[in-house]
Design an enzyme around this catalytic site. Structure first.
Site, PDB file in Angstrom:
ATOM      1  N   PHE A 131       0.864  -1.176   0.000  1.00 16.74           N
ATOM      2  CA  PHE A 131       0.000   0.000   0.000  1.00 16.74           C
ATOM      3  C   PHE A 131       0.901   1.225   0.000  1.00 16.74           C
ATOM      4  CE2 PHE A 131      -2.692   3.153   2.195  1.00 16.74           C
ATOM      5  CZ  PHE A 131      -3.958   2.927   1.659  1.00 16.74           C
ATOM      6  N   TRP A 164       8.774   4.069   3.151  1.00 14.80           N
ATOM      7  CA  TRP A 164       8.230   3.300   4.277  1.00 14.80           C
ATOM      8  C   TRP A 164       7.027   2.462   3.849  1.00 14.80           C
ATOM      9  CZ3 TRP A 164      11.695   2.647   7.653  1.00 14.80           C
ATOM     10  CH2 TRP A 164      12.553   3.679   8.027  1.00 14.80           C
ATOM     11  N   ASN A 242      -8.007   3.451   8.413  1.00 19.28           N
ATOM     12  CA  ASN A 242      -8.795   3.233   9.615  1.00 19.28           C
ATOM     13  C   ASN A 242      -8.933   1.751   9.931  1.00 19.28           C
ATOM     14  OD1 ASN A 242      -9.281   5.829  10.577  1.00 19.28           O
ATOM     15  ND2 ASN A 242     -11.037   6.134   9.223  1.00 19.28           N
ATOM     16  N   ARG A 245      -5.592   1.026  11.528  1.00 18.54           N
ATOM     17  CA  ARG A 245      -5.504   1.637  12.857  1.00 18.54           C
ATOM     18  C   ARG A 245      -6.301   0.861  13.883  1.00 18.54           C
ATOM     19  NH1 ARG A 245      -6.490   7.639  10.233  1.00 18.54           N
ATOM     20  NH2 ARG A 245      -4.281   8.118   9.816  1.00 18.54           N
ATOM     21  N   GLU A 365       0.559   4.913  10.501  1.00 19.84           N
ATOM     22  CA  GLU A 365      -0.905   5.031  10.535  1.00 19.84           C
ATOM     23  C   GLU A 365      -1.364   6.193  11.410  1.00 19.84           C
ATOM     24  OE1 GLU A 365      -1.300   3.211   8.333  1.00 19.84           O
ATOM     25  OE2 GLU A 365      -0.644   1.160   8.582  1.00 19.84           O
ATOM     26  N   PHE A 385      -5.162  21.402  12.083  1.00 24.35           N
ATOM     27  CA  PHE A 385      -4.060  20.726  11.413  1.00 24.35           C
ATOM     28  C   PHE A 385      -3.111  21.693  10.724  1.00 24.35           C
ATOM     29  CE2 PHE A 385      -7.281  17.498  11.853  1.00 24.35           C
ATOM     30  CZ  PHE A 385      -6.547  16.382  12.187  1.00 24.35           C
TER      31      PHE A 385
END
Length: 386
Positions: A131, A164, A242, A245, A365, A385
């Site tokens: 991913f 990563w 999600n 997570r 995540e 943010f």
């Protein structure tokens, strides 16, 4: 005598089927992971030979319905994640990247043809996926990604870089997120196409029994039907994140529990000043603090799992679980390491390995800061943010 590993009798809140699922994964970890995890960690080796076993246990895409997937409940998936991470975070991460990220992206956003093409092989462990969202200069702010996909006739041509990316060097299919003239979209990119290069990141001080890679995309050409039609904008990858997570909320409690158990057993056997370490008040205070946080973390995870199975789980609730449980898990692992003294820095004991791994889990995540701001917005109604 109370069970020191289940002071609140949380097991009584689980069904027989949930306990049986947990027992199957625990038996696998005890028999096939614990005897060799120190070797794999020290050698920075991911045990690819375990992938068929993950498949046999129904752990790959286990929450997905159909296409050969196990279709298990959210709570069963969470319990499995905790058992895997009690072995090592790298193993739970494999299951997460394969199932919660790559397979979920296809299941949520792909066509029936794409699902039929990829999901059966992925749940069988015959096809590995990755991913590709994070970039060298775009982590917590994926909207600033610079990887770009342009149309060229009926094809797409991708250029950019990712960093990563778990499993990329052993994957056969990559879910790649890229900017387009119509915003961020998702693409299914076979990893053997010209211009796709995945390079494992080394050396690492964390997640050593796992694989994370840099990806280079240099004029990677894919057909028009490689586009995931249901993936438009950042909501698409966030829906997959999600899922991952949620698994972390449970998984880190497995690492915390394993660290606590290691410290507890050691403290009962290790003699100092003529008595076992466990007989000292300071030692008992540390063990109590660990047990409190583990029990609370498991209750939180179970509550979120029940809400997820009921279709009522909200993103800010996942952030609460991820923020709290990773934060307490890493502290438990560190405290457990300290209780082991000098012996705790060797691979004969698990807490320091868990603590090192949890540095990565706490970061990926969504960092602590990101989840704090998600919760801050839920509390105040103000997005802070930027």
């Amino acid at each position: 005598m109370p069970d020191p590993h289940d002071l609140l009798s949380i097991d009584s809140l689980l069904t027989n089927e949930e306990r049986e699922q947990r027992a199957r994964v625990r038996e696998f970890v005890d028999a096939e992971v614990r005897p060799r995890i120190a070797e794999w960690y020290e050698g920075a080796t991911f045990p690819v030979e375990l992938v068929p076993r993950f498949a046999q246990l129904g752990l790959l895409g286990m929450h997905i319905q159909g296409y050969g997937c196990a279709g298990r409940s959210a709570v069963e998936y969470g319990l499995a994640a905790a058992e895997l991470e009690a072995g090592d975070s790298g193993l739970r991460t494999f299951v997460s990247v394969q199932g919660s990220l790559a397979m979920t992206a296809i299941a949520k956003h792909g066509t029936e043809e794409q699902k039929d093409q990829w999901l059966p092989g992925m749940t069988a462990g015959e096809v590995i996926g990755c991913f590709a969202l994070t970039e060298p200069n775009s982590g917590s702010d994926p909207g600033s990604m610079t990887t770009f996909a342009r149309r060229d006739g009926d094809d797409w041509v991708l250029n950019g870089a990712k960093r990563w990316i778990g499993l990329a060097s052993i994957a056969q299919i990559a879910v790649v997120w890229a900017q387009t003239d119509d915003g961020i979209r998702g693409f299914l990119v076979p990893t053997d196409v010209p211009g796709f290069t995945a390079t494992p990141i080394a050396p690492k001080l964390s997640m050593r029994a796992s694989i994370q890679c840099d990806i280079e995309l240099a004029d990677v050409r894919i057909p028009g039907d490689a586009l995931l039609p249901g993936a438009q904008g950042l909501r698409a990858p966030f829906a997959c994140l999600n899922e991952a997570r949620y698994g972390i909320v449970w998984g880190v409690m497995g690492a915390a529990r394993d660290s606590y158990r290691g410290a507890l057993e050691y403290s009962k056997q290790r003699l100092q000043f003529g008595k076992a370490l466990a007989a000292f008040q300071l030692t008992q205070a540390k063990l109590v603090d660990m047990a409190l946080e583990i029990e609370k973390g498991l209750l939180l995870a179970l509550h979120l799992g029940r809400r997820k199975d009921a279709g009522e789980l909200q993103p800010h609730q996942i952030s609460m679980g991820k923020l709290n449980n990773t934060r307490v898990a890493i502290q438990i692992a560190r405290d457990a390491r300290a209780m082991l003294g000098g012996n705790g820095v060797t691979l004969d004991h698990s807490p320091m390995r868990h603590a090192n791994n949890l540095e990565s889990v706490r970061t990926y995540e969504g960092t602590d800061e990101v989840h704090t701001l998600v919760l801050g917005e839920a509390i105040t109604g103000i997005a802070a943010f930027r």
